[in-house]
Design a protein around this motif. Sequence first.
Motif, PDB file in Angstrom:
ATOM      1  N   ARG A  82       0.862  -1.196   0.000  1.00 38.03           N
ATOM      2  CA  ARG A  82       0.000   0.000   0.000  1.00 38.03           C
ATOM      3  C   ARG A  82       0.890   1.235   0.000  1.00 38.03           C
ATOM      4  O   ARG A  82       1.687   1.419   0.921  1.00 38.03           O
ATOM      5  N   VAL A  83       0.737   2.045  -1.051  1.00 39.22           N
ATOM      6  CA  VAL A  83       1.589   3.230  -1.214  1.00 39.22           C
ATOM      7  C   VAL A  83       0.708   4.482  -1.243  1.00 39.22           C
ATOM      8  O   VAL A  83      -0.365   4.488  -1.877  1.00 39.22           O
ATOM      9  N   LEU A  84       1.133   5.517  -0.543  1.00 35.87           N
ATOM     10  CA  LEU A  84       0.458   6.817  -0.549  1.00 35.87           C
ATOM     11  C   LEU A  84       1.380   7.853  -1.192  1.00 35.87           C
ATOM     12  O   LEU A  84       2.540   7.982  -0.806  1.00 35.87           O
ATOM     13  N   ILE A  85       0.853   8.568  -2.184  1.00 39.12           N
ATOM     14  CA  ILE A  85       1.580   9.680  -2.809  1.00 39.12           C
ATOM     15  C   ILE A  85       0.862  10.962  -2.403  1.00 39.12           C
ATOM     16  O   ILE A  85      -0.356  11.085  -2.629  1.00 39.12           O
ATOM     17  N   ILE A  86       1.580  11.886  -1.822  1.00 35.15           N
ATOM     18  CA  ILE A  86       1.017  13.208  -1.514  1.00 35.15           C
ATOM     19  C   ILE A  86       1.539  14.176  -2.574  1.00 35.15           C
ATOM     20  O   ILE A  86       2.755  14.266  -2.795  1.00 35.15           O
ATOM     21  N   GLY A  87       0.631  14.900  -3.221  1.00 37.75           N
ATOM     22  CA  GLY A  87       1.039  15.778  -4.331  1.00 37.75           C
ATOM     23  C   GLY A  87       1.176  14.957  -5.599  1.00 37.75           C
ATOM     24  O   GLY A  87       0.339  14.102  -5.892  1.00 37.75           O
ATOM     25  N   GLY A  88       2.218  15.233  -6.372  1.00 41.03           N
ATOM     26  CA  GLY A  88       2.504  14.413  -7.552  1.00 41.03           C
ATOM     27  C   GLY A  88       1.542  14.574  -8.708  1.00 41.03           C
ATOM     28  O   GLY A  88       1.371  13.667  -9.523  1.00 41.03           O
ATOM     29  N   GLY A  89       0.892  15.731  -8.791  1.00 36.87           N
ATOM     30  CA  GLY A  89      -0.174  15.947  -9.763  1.00 36.87           C
ATOM     31  C   GLY A  89       0.211  15.685 -11.212  1.00 36.87           C
ATOM     32  O   GLY A  89      -0.657  15.426 -12.049  1.00 36.87           O
ATOM     33  N   ILE A 111      -3.801  18.295  -4.136  1.00 34.76           N
ATOM     34  CA  ILE A 111      -4.711  19.380  -3.722  1.00 34.76           C
ATOM     35  C   ILE A 111      -5.372  20.052  -4.915  1.00 34.76           C
ATOM     36  O   ILE A 111      -6.460  20.636  -4.781  1.00 34.76           O
ATOM     37  N   ASP A 112      -4.722  19.975  -6.097  1.00 36.01           N
ATOM     38  CA  ASP A 112      -5.179  20.794  -7.224  1.00 36.01           C
ATOM     39  C   ASP A 112      -5.574  19.921  -8.416  1.00 36.01           C
ATOM     40  O   ASP A 112      -4.722  19.449  -9.165  1.00 36.01           O
ATOM     41  N   GLY A 113      -6.860  19.752  -8.595  1.00 38.16           N
ATOM     42  CA  GLY A 113      -7.364  18.903  -9.677  1.00 38.16           C
ATOM     43  C   GLY A 113      -7.006  19.431 -11.049  1.00 38.16           C
ATOM     44  O   GLY A 113      -6.835  18.669 -12.001  1.00 38.16           O
ATOM     45  N   THR A 114      -6.809  20.745 -11.131  1.00 39.20           N
ATOM     46  CA  THR A 114      -6.438  21.337 -12.425  1.00 39.20           C
ATOM     47  C   THR A 114      -5.051  20.876 -12.854  1.00 39.20           C
ATOM     48  O   THR A 114      -4.794  20.634 -14.032  1.00 39.20           O
ATOM     49  N   VAL A 115      -4.152  20.695 -11.894  1.00 44.74           N
ATOM     50  CA  VAL A 115      -2.806  20.190 -12.226  1.00 44.74           C
ATOM     51  C   VAL A 115      -2.934  18.801 -12.849  1.00 44.74           C
ATOM     52  O   VAL A 115      -2.352  18.517 -13.899  1.00 44.74           O
ATOM     53  N   VAL A 116      -3.735  17.948 -12.245  1.00 45.46           N
ATOM     54  CA  VAL A 116      -3.925  16.590 -12.799  1.00 45.46           C
ATOM     55  C   VAL A 116      -4.499  16.681 -14.214  1.00 45.46           C
ATOM     56  O   VAL A 116      -3.980  16.081 -15.159  1.00 45.46           O
ATOM     57  N   LEU A 138      -7.557   8.142  -6.456  1.00 44.54           N
ATOM     58  CA  LEU A 138      -7.130   9.544  -6.585  1.00 44.54           C
ATOM     59  C   LEU A 138      -8.034  10.428  -5.733  1.00 44.54           C
ATOM     60  O   LEU A 138      -9.256  10.416  -5.901  1.00 44.54           O
ATOM     61  N   VAL A 139      -7.427  11.149  -4.809  1.00 45.55           N
ATOM     62  CA  VAL A 139      -8.189  12.024  -3.902  1.00 45.55           C
ATOM     63  C   VAL A 139      -7.736  13.459  -4.149  1.00 45.55           C
ATOM     64  O   VAL A 139      -6.527  13.736  -4.104  1.00 45.55           O
ATOM     65  N   ILE A 140      -8.673  14.337  -4.484  1.00 48.78           N
ATOM     66  CA  ILE A 140      -8.320  15.745  -4.663  1.00 48.78           C
ATOM     67  C   ILE A 140      -8.572  16.437  -3.318  1.00 48.78           C
ATOM     68  O   ILE A 140      -9.717  16.699  -2.947  1.00 48.78           O
ATOM     69  N   ASP A 141      -7.497  16.670  -2.579  1.00 43.13           N
ATOM     70  CA  ASP A 141      -7.629  17.250  -1.240  1.00 43.13           C
ATOM     71  C   ASP A 141      -6.256  17.696  -0.763  1.00 43.13           C
ATOM     72  O   ASP A 141      -5.234  17.352  -1.349  1.00 43.13           O
ATOM     73  N   GLY A 143      -3.126  17.308   1.310  1.00 44.91           N
ATOM     74  CA  GLY A 143      -2.466  16.124   1.853  1.00 44.91           C
ATOM     75  C   GLY A 143      -2.382  16.150   3.368  1.00 44.91           C
ATOM     76  O   GLY A 143      -2.465  15.097   4.009  1.00 44.91           O
ATOM     77  N   MET A 144      -2.291  17.349   3.907  1.00 44.21           N
ATOM     78  CA  MET A 144      -2.228  17.471   5.373  1.00 44.21           C
ATOM     79  C   MET A 144      -3.534  16.992   5.993  1.00 44.21           C
ATOM     80  O   MET A 144      -3.545  16.195   6.914  1.00 44.21           O
ATOM     81  N   ARG A 145      -4.640  17.433   5.420  1.00 42.32           N
ATOM     82  CA  ARG A 145      -5.956  17.013   5.958  1.00 42.32           C
ATOM     83  C   ARG A 145      -6.113  15.512   5.821  1.00 42.32           C
ATOM     84  O   ARG A 145      -6.575  14.830   6.719  1.00 42.32           O
ATOM     85  N   PHE A 146      -5.623  14.963   4.692  1.00 39.02           N
ATOM     86  CA  PHE A 146      -5.808  13.519   4.473  1.00 39.02           C
ATOM     87  C   PHE A 146      -5.067  12.713   5.535  1.00 39.02           C
ATOM     88  O   PHE A 146      -5.637  11.854   6.203  1.00 39.02           O
ATOM     89  N   VAL A 147      -3.758  13.008   5.711  1.00 43.38           N
ATOM     90  CA  VAL A 147      -2.984  12.177   6.656  1.00 43.38           C
ATOM     91  C   VAL A 147      -3.407  12.420   8.106  1.00 43.38           C
ATOM     92  O   VAL A 147      -3.228  11.564   8.970  1.00 43.38           O
TER      93      VAL A 147
END
Length: 291
Positions: A82-89, A111-116, A138-141, A143-147
């Motif tokens: 199980r791997v978590l990527i924060i950012g990386g759009g 955090i930024d769906g437009t980047v994706v 894929l979660v658009i949010d 990363g601080m709030r997620f973790v």
Amino acid sequence: MSNIPASDYLETLYEGYGQRFRMEKLLHEVRTEHQHLVIFENPRMGRVMALDGVIQTTEADEFIYHEMLTHVPILAHGTAKRVLIIGGGDGGMLREVAKHRSVEHITMVEIDGTVVDMCKEFLPNHSKGAFDDPRLNLVIDDGMRFVATTTEKFDVIISDSTDPIGPGEVLFSENFYQACHRCLNEGGILVTQNGTPFMQIEEVKTTAGRLRSLFPDWHFYQAAVPTYIGGAMTFAWGATNTAYRKLSRETLQQRFSGSGIVTRYYNPEIHIGAFALPQYVLQAVGKPSND
Ligand code: SAM
């Protein structure tokens, strides 16, 4: 009177020092909900993306950064599922994680769906279809709030964030590292983009101070990525198992060969050598050279 053509892109990360790209063709520019995004073509580096005046990734050298922030922790862990990527759009980190058949689940919190969306369209060689991987959540949010709130646990967490300015700042905070530590399974590893120490030594010092009290094994490793200017980039390493940073070349070679992954930068020798740090970095983080 500046002799810089109006068509050049000047990076503004550092006062009084920086790099400049000829913008052969402007592909897209937008102010998103979170940041200013521009993607353009450059004759030497291919397609380039910048956020808030800082170069994020280029087609020419992204492989170095993405291979080193994925294969080092995943092959060191050995059984990461199980791997978590924060950012990386831009999708480059996701592409490299997805190459590991042993990985069963990938969560990516950007955090930024437009980047994706813009990177899918204008930087397709980064993700190479990885956004369609059935293992991806894929979660658009933020990363601080997620973790801080997730009940999920991970074997490897990769923070692929912008620099500690704007939305990325929180991803270098004590709370973020504490929350990541909470989200790791036994044997879990956290790695993060941590800037170029020659230019951003305070960033490395601050991270060291925050990881020191959280992880039984904390360190940094390096790779020179040409468009992250100022010398080699440091990646922070926080591991709950002290053995994972000191694996033998044979073990790494066996795991690398077994993965079937073809790389352009990573190999077991580079993996081992990357953890050797220059004296000024060791002194900045208060570590002996034989640690
Ligand atoms: N390779 C680049 C570097 O080393 O600076 C990072 C590239 S990647 C495009 C950085 C991503 O981090 C961007 O897509 C940005 O939107 C995302 N990001 C910034 N702050 C974030 C946050 N708080 N939570 C999640 N993603 C964030």
